[in-house]
Design a protein around this motif. Structure first.
Motif, mmCIF file in Angstrom:
data_model
loop_
_atom_site.group_PDB
_atom_site.id
_atom_site.type_symbol
_atom_site.label_atom_id
_atom_site.label_comp_id
_atom_site.label_asym_id
_atom_site.label_seq_id
_atom_site.Cartn_x
_atom_site.Cartn_y
_atom_site.Cartn_z
ATOM 1 N N PHE A 240 0.991 -1.230 -0.084
ATOM 2 C CA PHE A 240 0.007 0.005 -0.256
ATOM 3 C C PHE A 240 1.073 1.252 -0.058
ATOM 4 O O PHE A 240 0.497 1.977 -0.627
ATOM 5 C CB PHE A 240 -0.815 0.008 1.292
ATOM 6 N N PHE A 241 1.903 1.245 1.023
ATOM 7 C CA PHE A 241 2.443 2.386 0.985
ATOM 8 C C PHE A 241 3.738 2.850 -0.322
ATOM 9 O O PHE A 241 3.827 3.751 -0.642
ATOM 10 C CB PHE A 241 3.441 2.394 2.088
ATOM 11 N N GLN A 242 4.056 1.387 -0.806
ATOM 12 C CA GLN A 242 4.717 1.771 -2.005
ATOM 13 C C GLN A 242 3.967 2.248 -3.190
ATOM 14 O O GLN A 242 4.262 3.216 -4.025
ATOM 15 C CB GLN A 242 5.228 0.165 -2.645
ATOM 16 N N ASP A 243 2.588 1.784 -3.452
ATOM 17 C CA ASP A 243 1.875 2.234 -4.480
ATOM 18 C C ASP A 243 1.383 3.557 -4.235
ATOM 19 O O ASP A 243 1.311 4.308 -4.935
ATOM 20 C CB ASP A 243 0.658 1.371 -4.478
ATOM 21 N N PHE A 244 1.368 3.985 -2.838
ATOM 22 C CA PHE A 244 1.061 5.466 -2.492
ATOM 23 C C PHE A 244 1.945 6.564 -2.916
ATOM 24 O O PHE A 244 1.747 7.696 -2.753
ATOM 25 C CB PHE A 244 0.236 5.555 -1.163
ATOM 26 N N GLU A 245 3.278 6.074 -2.969
ATOM 27 C CA GLU A 245 4.533 6.811 -3.013
ATOM 28 C C GLU A 245 4.208 7.956 -3.884
ATOM 29 O O GLU A 245 3.723 7.812 -5.136
ATOM 30 C CB GLU A 245 5.456 5.890 -3.524
ATOM 31 N N GLY A 246 4.529 9.092 -3.360
ATOM 32 C CA GLY A 246 4.370 10.447 -4.340
ATOM 33 C C GLY A 246 3.025 10.985 -4.390
ATOM 34 O O GLY A 246 2.690 12.116 -4.931
ATOM 35 N N MET A 247 2.115 10.446 -3.810
ATOM 36 C CA MET A 247 0.586 11.033 -3.917
ATOM 37 C C MET A 247 0.457 11.855 -2.565
ATOM 38 O O MET A 247 -0.624 12.488 -2.522
ATOM 39 C CB MET A 247 -0.497 9.922 -3.892
ATOM 40 N N GLU A 248 1.178 11.542 -1.609
ATOM 41 C CA GLU A 248 0.954 12.449 -0.173
ATOM 42 C C GLU A 248 0.894 13.864 -0.458
ATOM 43 O O GLU A 248 0.046 14.515 -0.090
ATOM 44 C CB GLU A 248 1.985 12.212 0.821
ATOM 45 N N GLU A 249 1.810 14.392 -1.180
ATOM 46 C CA GLU A 249 1.550 16.007 -1.459
ATOM 47 C C GLU A 249 0.452 16.467 -2.004
ATOM 48 O O GLU A 249 -0.220 17.549 -1.523
ATOM 49 C CB GLU A 249 2.956 16.235 -2.254
ATOM 50 N N GLY A 250 -0.231 15.737 -3.144
ATOM 51 C CA GLY A 250 -1.332 16.150 -3.501
ATOM 52 C C GLY A 250 -2.471 16.110 -2.606
ATOM 53 O O GLY A 250 -3.276 17.118 -2.191
ATOM 54 N N PHE A 251 -2.395 14.889 -1.594
ATOM 55 C CA PHE A 251 -3.436 15.236 -0.735
ATOM 56 C C PHE A 251 -3.343 16.000 0.337
ATOM 57 O O PHE A 251 -4.338 16.643 0.900
ATOM 58 C CB PHE A 251 -3.417 13.570 0.225
ATOM 59 N N ARG A 252 -2.212 16.461 0.601
ATOM 60 C CA ARG A 252 -1.913 17.429 1.767
ATOM 61 C C ARG A 252 -2.425 18.919 1.258
ATOM 62 O O ARG A 252 -3.019 19.573 1.957
ATOM 63 C CB ARG A 252 -0.334 17.496 1.916
ATOM 64 N N MET A 253 -2.078 19.291 -0.281
ATOM 65 C CA MET A 253 -2.470 20.309 -0.616
ATOM 66 C C MET A 253 -4.004 20.395 -0.581
ATOM 67 O O MET A 253 -4.591 21.526 -0.275
ATOM 68 C CB MET A 253 -1.968 20.568 -1.831
ATOM 69 N N ARG A 254 -4.677 19.278 -0.947
ATOM 70 C CA ARG A 254 -6.080 19.106 -1.054
ATOM 71 C C ARG A 254 -6.542 19.388 0.410
ATOM 72 O O ARG A 254 -7.603 20.222 0.558
ATOM 73 C CB ARG A 254 -6.519 17.910 -1.511
ATOM 74 N N ALA A 255 -5.985 18.606 1.246
ATOM 75 C CA ALA A 255 -6.682 18.997 2.637
ATOM 76 C C ALA A 255 -6.422 20.309 3.006
ATOM 77 O O ALA A 255 -7.508 20.792 3.816
ATOM 78 C CB ALA A 255 -5.842 18.133 3.617
ATOM 79 N N GLU A 256 -5.459 21.045 2.685
ATOM 80 C CA GLU A 256 -5.299 22.440 3.022
ATOM 81 C C GLU A 256 -6.348 23.457 2.598
ATOM 82 O O GLU A 256 -6.803 24.254 3.104
ATOM 83 C CB GLU A 256 -3.873 22.940 2.792
ATOM 84 N N SER A 257 -6.649 23.071 1.193
ATOM 85 C CA SER A 257 -7.443 23.866 0.541
ATOM 86 C C SER A 257 -9.076 23.630 1.252
ATOM 87 O O SER A 257 -9.744 24.716 1.442
ATOM 88 C CB SER A 257 -7.601 23.210 -0.713
#
Lengths: 309, 369
Positions: free
Chosen positions: B225-242
């Motif tokens: 799961f964590f290997q697959d998710f690699e690199g997507m955290e940033e998008g999620f973080r920005m979305r969460a901030e918005s």
């Protein structure tokens, strides 16, 4: 309710939010203690009525009488139970620190139902210890209940190789034996909680993991005691009055509630139910819980009605 | 009731209803403990707003069947559908599907369709929305964010699921990102500089212990799961901030829903306090299911002639008890008004029957707006 309490050790008290599940848990615990049984109530998330009971036990509240010695409150937090379990199976101190950084939540997410299993495993451990005659589990709101009750069997499939497998099997055995455990469903006599109760009971019956011991219908308002001729006369009055308006309000709520009770009775004809009276109060203390406990033991007593005539 | 704001005078006329919130806000979020009529309140507020000519969309979560029937939304999905409210075309409803909303996000932020489908098929991911507490609420906010720029609506009314923990939903984005950023799994995938190796070693030991307990399959799937998710955290973080920014926007207000019972009110109060503490605007308080006021001094002289004196006494005691109940209900609720000021309180009387059609919602709306 007396025979349910006396015939089973573990009672899983369940119901939708706002129906008084924790109140019924506490009342049942008091009732069991008053019947002389060593009783534990397991609380999974903070609840004011359980906290009130906890304070009453600590202060030796007179309303509890000698049953106070028979009552224990156990606070269980599933995450902690999991960490404890891992520690018992060879995890070192550094492991505990790493766990607090979130491995547990990842693992618990990978295995839905592991938290529920661990709570039930701990309950089973308490039951096996022989320290208690009655163990009351204030279960999560009914949306989660089915997950809660179906978890051990599901887990036996998932955790096919791990140490959890034996836990899952033992919990399944506990739930499958009606002399060891039963579900007590709590509901209000209102449309939405009644239909949810019927749904949940059907799902549990389909899963066949555990028996339903009792349905507790909470908060039934009692119609003021006047003769039917007088009631008809009141309905025919042309000018209004405060007393009559208040009577009509209570009376129409009682009618609505009895319709819901009838729907429930029709759908769940094989399960016995017990009705608890509405107590005309907004804050439930240990006092009220004790009153309900007396009623659970002996439903023939009349509660909350003005003592006239 | 009309509210005519004057430049210098406070708008006293609207203090007793939520009318100006409906008129002036773009987003209303309903929060509160379970079993207090939150979903009905959200639906009623939306119906009331639509009847005032405000184009409104209500986001509901798991409404009771009868309420879904009342809104005519039995078979609607994750996209807004127009509802017929007395022939006005101003009401829309959407029934939140948290899983589908999350799936949409994964597809949106994945670098390739392959990455997306690998994640969607992973067991850890599939259980995430059910198991990470607060995620359902967070997805409701996500849906809201997705719809808030939709030109079809002037107002969004959002229902939230009952939380056992008031902080769950405020905390959910942080928890989600914390989950995705899990250090232990990161260390295993990428041990980093030599100084961190012992920690990585310990992390492996923990996973070995866990494997013993739950089986290695589960642990392998978590690592995948964590290997697959690699690199997507940033998008999620920005979305969460918005999403957070929208929640803190001036045009967004929270309404705490409660019922006049001691434990429920306490829960609602702590909810409201925490919201305010986090800098959210708590602008309204709805207290449902209040006992009506019967004590108006109206007497009927005929009564003593048609009832026995015992029955007369029974009725008098019943009236007294209802009056005591009404007063203690008011006391339960009134103390949090000061606590959550300037949020205004609206008390809604116990309904004579369950809500079963749009007229019932309109009727409830009249006590709210």
């Amino acid at each position: 309710m007396r025979e349910t309490i006396e015939s089973t050790t573990v009672l899983l008290v369940a119901g939708k939010g706002g129906v008084g599940k924790s109140t019924v848990s506490v009342a049942t615990a008091i009732a069991a203690a008053q019947l002389g049984r060593r009783t534990a109530i397991i609380e999974l998330s903070p609840s004011p009525v359980v906290e009130a009971l906890s304070a009453s036990i600590a202060n030796g509240d007179a309303v509890l009488g000698s049953s106070v010695e028979k009552l224990s409150i156990i606070h269980l937090r599933p995450e902690e139970v999991l960490v404890e379990y891992l520690e018992d199976h060879g995890m070192a101190v550094l492991g505990r620190r790493l766990i607090s950084t979130g491995v547990v939540s990842v693992i618990a997410t990978a295995i839905p139902g592991i938290r529920e299993l661990l709570v039930l495993a701990k309950t089973k451990q308490m039951e096996r210890s022989g320290d208690f005659d009655t163990i009351i589990l204030d279960a999560p709101a009914s949306g989660h209940l089915v997950t809660f009750l179906s978890s051990p069997k599901g887990l036996a499939d998932i955790a096919s190789v791990g140490l959890l497998r034996s836990q899952a099997e033992e919990v399944t055995a506990l739930l499958g034996d009606p002399s060891r455990s039963k579900v007590v469903m709590v509901t209000l006599a209102e449309e939405t909680p009644v239909s949810e109760t019927i749904e949940t009971v059907a799902k549990i019956a389909q899963l066949k993991t555990v028996a339903i011991g009792k349905v507790v219908i909470n908060g039934l308002i009692q119609r003021p005691d006047i003769s039917s001729q007088s009631a008809e006369l009141l309905a025919s009055l042309t000018s209004s009055s405060d007393e009559v308006n208040a009577y009509n309000y209570v009376s129409s709520r009682a009618t609505m509630q009895s319709q819901s009770v009838a729907v429930l009775a029709h759908a769940l004809s094989e399960i016995t139910s017990i009705e608890l009276p509405f107590l005309f109060t907004t804050a439930l203390t240990t006092n009220e819980a004790s009153t309900l406990a007396r009623y659970l033991i002996d439903p023939s007593i009349r509660l909350g009605m003005p003592d006239v005539g | 009731m009309s509210a005519e704001p004057h430049d210098h005078a406070p708008v006293l006329a609207s203090r007793r209803t939520l009318e100006d919130l409906v008129r002036n806000k773009k987003v209303l979020v309903m929060t509160g403990p379970g079993g207090v009529g939150k979903t009905s309140s959200a639906a009623a507020l939306a119906v009331g707003a639509a009847l005032m000519g405000i184009r409104t969309c209500v986001v509901t979560i798991d409404p009771a069947k009868r309420l879904a029937d009342a809104l005519g939304i039995e078979n609607i999905g994750n996209e807004p559908v127009q509802i017929d409210a007395f022939g006005s075309g101003d009401l829309y409803a959407v029934m939140l599907d948290a899983d589908a909303t999350f799936d949409d996000l994964v597809v949106k932020y994945a670098k390739s369709p392959e990455q997306a489908s690998k994640i969607l098929a992973n067991r850890v991911y599939q259980n995430l929305t059910k198991n990470l507490s607060g995620i359902q609420e967070y997805m409701a906010m996500e849906k809201l964010y997705e719809l808030h720029n939709d030109s079809r609506f002037d107002l969004m009314v959002v229902d939230t699921p009952p939380s056992s923990n008031a902080l769950d939903f405020l905390d959910a984005p942080r928890r989600l990102i914390g989950f995705l950023d899990n250090k232990v799994f990161r260390l295993i995938m990428n041990p980093g500089p030599a100084i961190l190796r012992p920690v990585s070693f310990a992390a492996r030991a923990v996973l070995r212990t866990i494997s013993k307990v739950v089986g290695s399959e589960v642990v392998d799937e978590a690592v995948a799961f964590f290997q697959d998710f690699e690199g997507m955290e940033e998008g999620f973080r920005m979305r969460a901030e918005s999403v957070q920014a929208l929640m803190r926007n001036d045009a967004t207000a929270f309404i705490v829903v409660t019922a006049p019972r001691g434990d429920t009110v306490k829960e609602a109060a702590s909810f409201g306090e925490k919201l305010a503490g986090f800098g959210f605007q708590v602008a309204g308080l709805i207290s449902n299911r209040h006992t009506p006021d019967f004590d108006t001094g109206t007497r009927n002289e005929e009564l003593p002639t048609v009832l026995s004196s015992r029955e007369l006494e029974v009725l008098e005691q019943n009236l007294t008890r209802m009056e005591q109940l009404r007063i203690s209900e008011s006391k339960e609720v009134d103390w949090i008004v000061g606590l959550l000021a300037p949020a205004r309180l609206v008390k809604v009387p116990m309904l004579a029957k369950d809500i079963s059609n749009i007229e019932d919602l309109a009727k409830m709306a009249r006590s709210l707006i």
